[in-house]
Design a protein around this motif. Structure first.
Motif, PDB file in Angstrom:
ATOM      1  N   SER A 252     -17.489   2.594 -10.007  1.00 45.07           N
ATOM      2  CA  SER A 252     -16.036   2.404 -10.049  1.00 45.07           C
ATOM      3  C   SER A 252     -15.660   1.438  -8.922  1.00 45.07           C
ATOM      4  N   ILE A 253     -14.994   0.342  -9.297  1.00 44.50           N
ATOM      5  CA  ILE A 253     -14.597  -0.653  -8.287  1.00 44.50           C
ATOM      6  C   ILE A 253     -13.093  -0.522  -8.071  1.00 44.50           C
ATOM      7  N   LEU A 254     -12.712  -0.116  -6.880  1.00 46.65           N
ATOM      8  CA  LEU A 254     -11.279   0.171  -6.658  1.00 46.65           C
ATOM      9  C   LEU A 254     -10.449  -1.110  -6.601  1.00 46.65           C
ATOM     10  N   GLY A 255     -11.011  -2.188  -6.101  1.00 43.87           N
ATOM     11  CA  GLY A 255     -10.346  -3.501  -6.173  1.00 43.87           C
ATOM     12  C   GLY A 255      -8.975  -3.548  -5.522  1.00 43.87           C
ATOM     13  N   HIS A 256      -8.084  -4.306  -6.152  1.00 44.39           N
ATOM     14  CA  HIS A 256      -6.818  -4.637  -5.493  1.00 44.39           C
ATOM     15  C   HIS A 256      -5.866  -3.467  -5.322  1.00 44.39           C
ATOM     16  N   LEU A 257      -6.108  -2.377  -6.022  1.00 40.63           N
ATOM     17  CA  LEU A 257      -5.166  -1.271  -5.814  1.00 40.63           C
ATOM     18  C   LEU A 257      -5.228  -0.767  -4.373  1.00 40.63           C
ATOM     19  N   GLN A 258      -6.333  -1.078  -3.665  1.00 40.33           N
ATOM     20  CA  GLN A 258      -6.432  -0.685  -2.253  1.00 40.33           C
ATOM     21  C   GLN A 258      -5.420  -1.420  -1.375  1.00 40.33           C
ATOM     22  N   ARG A 259      -4.930  -2.555  -1.830  1.00 42.63           N
ATOM     23  CA  ARG A 259      -3.983  -3.327  -1.020  1.00 42.63           C
ATOM     24  C   ARG A 259      -2.539  -2.876  -1.212  1.00 42.63           C
ATOM     25  N   GLY A 260      -2.290  -2.213  -2.348  1.00 46.37           N
ATOM     26  CA  GLY A 260      -0.893  -1.943  -2.697  1.00 46.37           C
ATOM     27  C   GLY A 260      -0.382  -0.612  -2.174  1.00 46.37           C
ATOM     28  N   GLY A 261       0.871  -0.330  -2.533  1.00 49.18           N
ATOM     29  CA  GLY A 261       1.457   0.970  -2.247  1.00 49.18           C
ATOM     30  C   GLY A 261       2.308   0.984  -0.999  1.00 49.18           C
ATOM     31  N   SER A 262       3.119   2.037  -0.945  1.00 51.95           N
ATOM     32  CA  SER A 262       4.021   2.225   0.188  1.00 51.95           C
ATOM     33  C   SER A 262       3.200   2.561   1.436  1.00 51.95           C
ATOM     34  N   PRO A 263       3.481   1.909   2.566  1.00 55.22           N
ATOM     35  CA  PRO A 263       2.683   2.197   3.764  1.00 55.22           C
ATOM     36  C   PRO A 263       2.848   3.636   4.252  1.00 55.22           C
ATOM     37  N   THR A 264       1.793   4.169   4.810  1.00 59.30           N
ATOM     38  CA  THR A 264       1.855   5.516   5.391  1.00 59.30           C
ATOM     39  C   THR A 264       2.735   5.492   6.643  1.00 59.30           C
ATOM     40  N   ALA A 265       3.097   6.685   7.103  1.00 57.32           N
ATOM     41  CA  ALA A 265       3.888   6.778   8.344  1.00 57.32           C
ATOM     42  C   ALA A 265       3.132   6.107   9.486  1.00 57.32           C
ATOM     43  N   ALA A 266       1.819   6.340   9.549  1.00 61.02           N
ATOM     44  CA  ALA A 266       1.017   5.768  10.650  1.00 61.02           C
ATOM     45  C   ALA A 266       1.110   4.239  10.642  1.00 61.02           C
ATOM     46  N   ASP A 267       1.024   3.628   9.442  1.00 65.60           N
ATOM     47  CA  ASP A 267       1.112   2.161   9.385  1.00 65.60           C
ATOM     48  C   ASP A 267       2.514   1.659   9.718  1.00 65.60           C
ATOM     49  N   ARG A 268       3.532   2.376   9.267  1.00 67.68           N
ATOM     50  CA  ARG A 268       4.909   1.938   9.569  1.00 67.68           C
ATOM     51  C   ARG A 268       5.164   1.991  11.081  1.00 67.68           C
ATOM     52  N   ILE A 269       4.672   3.050  11.700  1.00 72.25           N
ATOM     53  CA  ILE A 269       4.898   3.206  13.144  1.00 72.25           C
ATOM     54  C   ILE A 269       4.103   2.142  13.915  1.00 72.25           C
ATOM     55  N   LEU A 270       2.851   1.965  13.501  1.00 77.63           N
ATOM     56  CA  LEU A 270       2.010   0.946  14.157  1.00 77.63           C
ATOM     57  C   LEU A 270       2.646  -0.438  14.029  1.00 77.63           C
ATOM     58  N   ALA A 271       3.075  -0.783  12.813  1.00 76.36           N
ATOM     59  CA  ALA A 271       3.658  -2.108  12.573  1.00 76.36           C
ATOM     60  C   ALA A 271       4.943  -2.284  13.380  1.00 76.36           C
ATOM     61  N   THR A 272       5.733  -1.241  13.480  1.00 78.14           N
ATOM     62  CA  THR A 272       6.997  -1.326  14.222  1.00 78.14           C
ATOM     63  C   THR A 272       6.723  -1.500  15.717  1.00 78.14           C
ATOM     64  N   ARG A 273       5.792  -0.719  16.233  1.00 81.67           N
ATOM     65  CA  ARG A 273       5.457  -0.847  17.666  1.00 81.67           C
ATOM     66  C   ARG A 273       4.911  -2.243  17.961  1.00 81.67           C
ATOM     67  N   MET A 274       4.033  -2.709  17.072  1.00 81.36           N
ATOM     68  CA  MET A 274       3.423  -4.027  17.305  1.00 81.36           C
ATOM     69  C   MET A 274       4.449  -5.150  17.160  1.00 81.36           C
ATOM     70  N   GLY A 275       5.363  -5.001  16.219  1.00 77.48           N
ATOM     71  CA  GLY A 275       6.399  -6.022  16.022  1.00 77.48           C
ATOM     72  C   GLY A 275       7.293  -6.150  17.245  1.00 77.48           C
TER      73      GLY A 275
END
Ligand code: ATP
Length: 326
Positions: A252-275
């Motif tokens: 099973s090749i997961l492919g591009h679906l790994q790039r999509g979707g709503s970001p997790t809380a951890a990613d939103r917080i990380l991105a906000t802090r880094m921004g």
């Protein structure tokens, strides 16, 4: 005191969930500090083609929860040439943009580094890639979301694997880095991970089979990082079919679906802090650095260190997977 009055912001290379949260934080932090913001669409390509728009706080409303990037992204071959980069520099001057914030992976930061040196131009980079393969930061924006997506997919594959007593090879992204495969395997309770960092040292497939990974189980799931070095899930499955024909193998090749979707809380917080940190860095007269996170503290990583530098996997992760999957 910084002389920066107007910044440009762009996303480049592969998209990653959380890029929008980063765009939002950079834009709002700049405006908060009295700096004008211009959104540059489609990465370096859009800069070259003059796809540039004034950004206000409203431009980044209602985007924190969205995957992808509202600024779009593109690969730009022209930026690899001195002529292409000169054209980009002229565009920045034309628009009065006196510093750039670039969000992307290794390639994006490599281009940024060359450009910054060539024109003595201030750039701050944010690590935006699901692969987590930039040195000097514990996490990159998008990695946590992709990892969670992989875990959910493997949970589902497990249902069918156990029903049919099958050996599944699940291919995940990570051309040169096994973070997604290794941590995805741990999180999903998979039996093993085949990753590029180890493929050169030893035959992971043979070792896995020789240690009798299936003795106590009827079905098995192995995560394989897509890579020339590992051969990818198809390559590994072909080998198993030839060398170990007793197994009922599926891929099973997961492919591009790994790039999509709503970001997790951890990613939103990380991105906000880094921004926010990216604007702080410019105000602090930091130049040509990537914002990183180390032991939950923001750090400035010179471009030269962040790129083309191997980020080691923690040996305890390999050990944890090996022991937890007996
Ligand atoms: P991902 O990790 O998701 O693949 P990336 O940022 O590494 O993202 P690339 O396609 O490698 O994605 O790079 C994005 C863009 O950066 C390229 O299209 C090109 O414009 C620029 N770039 C990459 N490498 C260089 C280089 N050596 N010199 C100049 N520009 C570069």
């Amino acid at each position: 005191m910084s002389t920066v009055k107007c910044i440009g912001i762009l996303t480049s290379g592969g998209d990653a969930p959380g890029m929008n949260a980063a765009i939002r934080a950079v834009t709002r932090s700049a405006i908060y500090n009295g700096i004008k913001v211009k959104g540059i669409y489609r990465g370096y390509k859009g800069l070259l083609l003059d796809e540039i728009e004034d950004f206000r706080t409203q431009n980044v409303s209602n985007i924190i929860q969205r995957g992808g990037t509202i600024l779009k992204t593109a690969r730009c071959t022209e930026f690899r040439t001195p002529e292409g980069r000169k054209q980009c520099y002229d565009k920045l001057m034309e628009h009065g943009i006196d510093a750039l914030i670039t969000i992307g992976g290794d390639g994006t930061l490599t281009g940024a580094r060359i450009f910054a040196q060539e024109f003595n131009y201030p750039i701050v980079g944010l690590p935006g890639t699901i692969d987590n393969d930039l040195y000097g930061t514990d996490r990159t924006i998008g990695y946590d979301t992709a990892l969670n997506t992989i875990m959910e997919c493997v949970d589902k594959i497990r249902d069918t694997a156990t029903s049919h007593d099958r050996l599944f090879f699940v291919e995940v992204m990570g051309r040169d880095a096994g973070f997604l495969a290794l941590n995805g395997a741990i999180a999903a309770g998979a039996e093993a991970a085949i990753i590029p960092e180890i493929s050169l040292e030893k035959d992971q497939l043979a070792e896995m089979i020789e240690t009798g990974f299936r003795k106590s189980k009827n079905s098995s799931i192995v995560l394989v990082a897509e890579s020339e070095v590992t051969g990818g899930a198809m390559g590994v499955a072909e080998r198993v079919k030839k060398e170990y024909p007793q197994f009922d193998v599926r891929v099973s090749i997961l492919g591009h679906l790994q790039r999509g979707g709503s970001p997790t809380a951890a990613d939103r917080i990380l991105a906000t802090r880094m921004g926010v940190a990216a604007i702080d860095a410019l105000l602090d007269d930091q130049r040509n650095v990537m914002i990183g996170i180390k032991n939950d503290e923001i750090v400035y990583v010179p471009f030269s260190k962040a790129i083309k530098n191997d980020k080691p996997l923690k040996p305890d992760l390999l050990n944890a997977l090996r022991i937890a999957s007996i």
